[in-house]
Design a protein around this motif. Sequence first.
Motif, PDB file in Angstrom:
ATOM      1  N   MET A 183       0.827  -1.209   0.000  1.00  0.00           N
ATOM      2  CA  MET A 183       0.000   0.000   0.000  1.00  0.00           C
ATOM      3  C   MET A 183       0.862   1.259   0.000  1.00  0.00           C
ATOM      4  O   MET A 183       0.542   2.249  -0.661  1.00  0.00           O
ATOM      5  CB  MET A 183      -0.935   0.001   1.218  1.00  0.00           C
ATOM      6  N   SER A 184       1.949   1.220   0.754  1.00  0.00           N
ATOM      7  CA  SER A 184       2.862   2.364   0.797  1.00  0.00           C
ATOM      8  C   SER A 184       3.486   2.608  -0.573  1.00  0.00           C
ATOM      9  O   SER A 184       3.579   3.750  -1.034  1.00  0.00           O
ATOM     10  CB  SER A 184       3.953   2.106   1.841  1.00  0.00           C
ATOM     11  N   SER A 241       0.897   4.109  -3.006  1.00  0.00           N
ATOM     12  CA  SER A 241       0.484   5.474  -2.692  1.00  0.00           C
ATOM     13  C   SER A 241       1.613   6.487  -2.874  1.00  0.00           C
ATOM     14  O   SER A 241       1.393   7.694  -2.765  1.00  0.00           O
ATOM     15  CB  SER A 241      -0.016   5.549  -1.246  1.00  0.00           C
ATOM     16  N   LYS A 247       2.715   8.851   4.749  1.00  0.00           N
ATOM     17  CA  LYS A 247       1.975   7.737   4.149  1.00  0.00           C
ATOM     18  C   LYS A 247       2.449   6.407   4.718  1.00  0.00           C
ATOM     19  O   LYS A 247       1.636   5.535   5.055  1.00  0.00           O
ATOM     20  CB  LYS A 247       2.138   7.757   2.624  1.00  0.00           C
ATOM     21  N   SER A 300      -6.247  -0.473   0.035  1.00  0.00           N
ATOM     22  CA  SER A 300      -6.257  -0.275  -1.417  1.00  0.00           C
ATOM     23  C   SER A 300      -6.938   1.040  -1.790  1.00  0.00           C
ATOM     24  O   SER A 300      -6.463   1.783  -2.652  1.00  0.00           O
ATOM     25  CB  SER A 300      -6.978  -1.436  -2.104  1.00  0.00           C
ATOM     26  N   ALA A 321      -4.705   4.018  -0.653  1.00  0.00           N
ATOM     27  CA  ALA A 321      -3.535   4.134  -1.540  1.00  0.00           C
ATOM     28  C   ALA A 321      -3.933   4.751  -2.877  1.00  0.00           C
ATOM     29  O   ALA A 321      -3.220   5.603  -3.424  1.00  0.00           O
ATOM     30  CB  ALA A 321      -2.907   2.759  -1.746  1.00  0.00           C
ATOM     31  N   SER A 322      -5.085   4.331  -3.396  1.00  0.00           N
ATOM     32  CA  SER A 322      -5.574   4.856  -4.672  1.00  0.00           C
ATOM     33  C   SER A 322      -5.898   6.346  -4.574  1.00  0.00           C
ATOM     34  O   SER A 322      -5.545   7.135  -5.457  1.00  0.00           O
ATOM     35  CB  SER A 322      -6.813   4.064  -5.107  1.00  0.00           C
ATOM     36  N   TRP A 380      -4.676   8.537  -2.411  1.00  0.00           N
ATOM     37  CA  TRP A 380      -3.434   9.283  -2.243  1.00  0.00           C
ATOM     38  C   TRP A 380      -2.676   9.413  -3.567  1.00  0.00           C
ATOM     39  O   TRP A 380      -2.105  10.453  -3.882  1.00  0.00           O
ATOM     40  CB  TRP A 380      -2.551   8.598  -1.199  1.00  0.00           C
ATOM     41  N   LYS A 381      -2.681   8.324  -4.340  1.00  0.00           N
ATOM     42  CA  LYS A 381      -1.981   8.339  -5.626  1.00  0.00           C
ATOM     43  C   LYS A 381      -2.626   9.354  -6.573  1.00  0.00           C
ATOM     44  O   LYS A 381      -1.935  10.133  -7.242  1.00  0.00           O
ATOM     45  CB  LYS A 381      -1.998   6.942  -6.247  1.00  0.00           C
ATOM     46  N   SER A 406      -1.771  12.854  -5.516  1.00  0.00           N
ATOM     47  CA  SER A 406      -0.379  13.189  -5.847  1.00  0.00           C
ATOM     48  C   SER A 406      -0.238  13.520  -7.324  1.00  0.00           C
ATOM     49  O   SER A 406       0.519  14.415  -7.706  1.00  0.00           O
ATOM     50  CB  SER A 406       0.549  12.023  -5.493  1.00  0.00           C
TER      51      SER A 406
END
Length: 331
Positions: free
Chosen positions: A124-125, A128, A263, A305, A308-309, A311-312, A315
Amino acid sequence: MIKLKRVSNFLTNYFTLFVILVTLLAIFMPNPGTLLATTKIGHLSAVSILLMIVLFGMGITLAPTDFKRVAKNPLQVILGTVAHYVIMPLIAFMLVHLFGLTGAAAVGVILVGSAPSGTSSNVMSFLSGGDVALDVSIGLLSTLLAPVMIPTLLKLLAGRWVKVPFSSMFFSAFEIVIIPIVLGVIVHTIFKQHVQKIIEVMPLISQIAILVIILAVLSANSHTILAVSTLILIPVVILHNLLGYSLGFLFSKLMKMDIPQQKAITFEVGMQDSALASTLAISFFEPASAIAAVIFSVWHNVSGSVLASLWKKHSEKKPKTSPAYTISPEN
């Protein structure tokens, strides 16, 4: 080998779906899983051996340089590990009292809260854009401390509901956790480049082992899994995980860590080694005390999941002004 990697990637992408399928299989066809849960090989249960395989897989991906990395920048690793072992057990204790849980249900929730960081947090890290090196280091340290921390926290927080066999649990956790990791590191150190093929296939073996552990634990509790006393654990587990994320993130903010580190800390605090928790629950307490760990295993993969999605995507919307981060190999 290429085909195995494709299968592994497929299993990783749809792991939550496979967990749900295994859950249904355990409820409606519990006999195979129940047999596995009660099978022993020597003094170890089959479930314990499966977990040892998973942790050997973790160990075989580690080299002495990974331990040097922890020693080189210990403060953030120590802070993250302390945050994990303070925040999650206390949240578990609070939720047990808030929901009025007792007996096996209370022990199960506190056991999950006392477990080390889950290996899923590394993935996950990475997804993300978090600091994977920090994430892996915290996961490694929290796992190595597990034989001491789990029985200690259980005795402090769950002693009113169950007698905690401190020494037996310590030696069992040491045998299940530390020995496989050390053996994995030794194999990696001695054979170096020759273990690369084994490293490539270990994620697949680990994923299958975790699915079989879930099958065994749920099958052993199939007659109570849909009971009201079990269903109340669902909101408890969800709150446990989400509060862990929130307080982990807040802690990293207060420590003025950068965004990738925030994160990593968030996932390391909020995600637990539920496979270890369920294994110890079956070994030392009532089978019902393992249910919280299995529910947690399903839920934290879903929530992790999603986070992480999000945050991605967040970003990607920002202009890329910061330098790229180097990502270390996954374990």
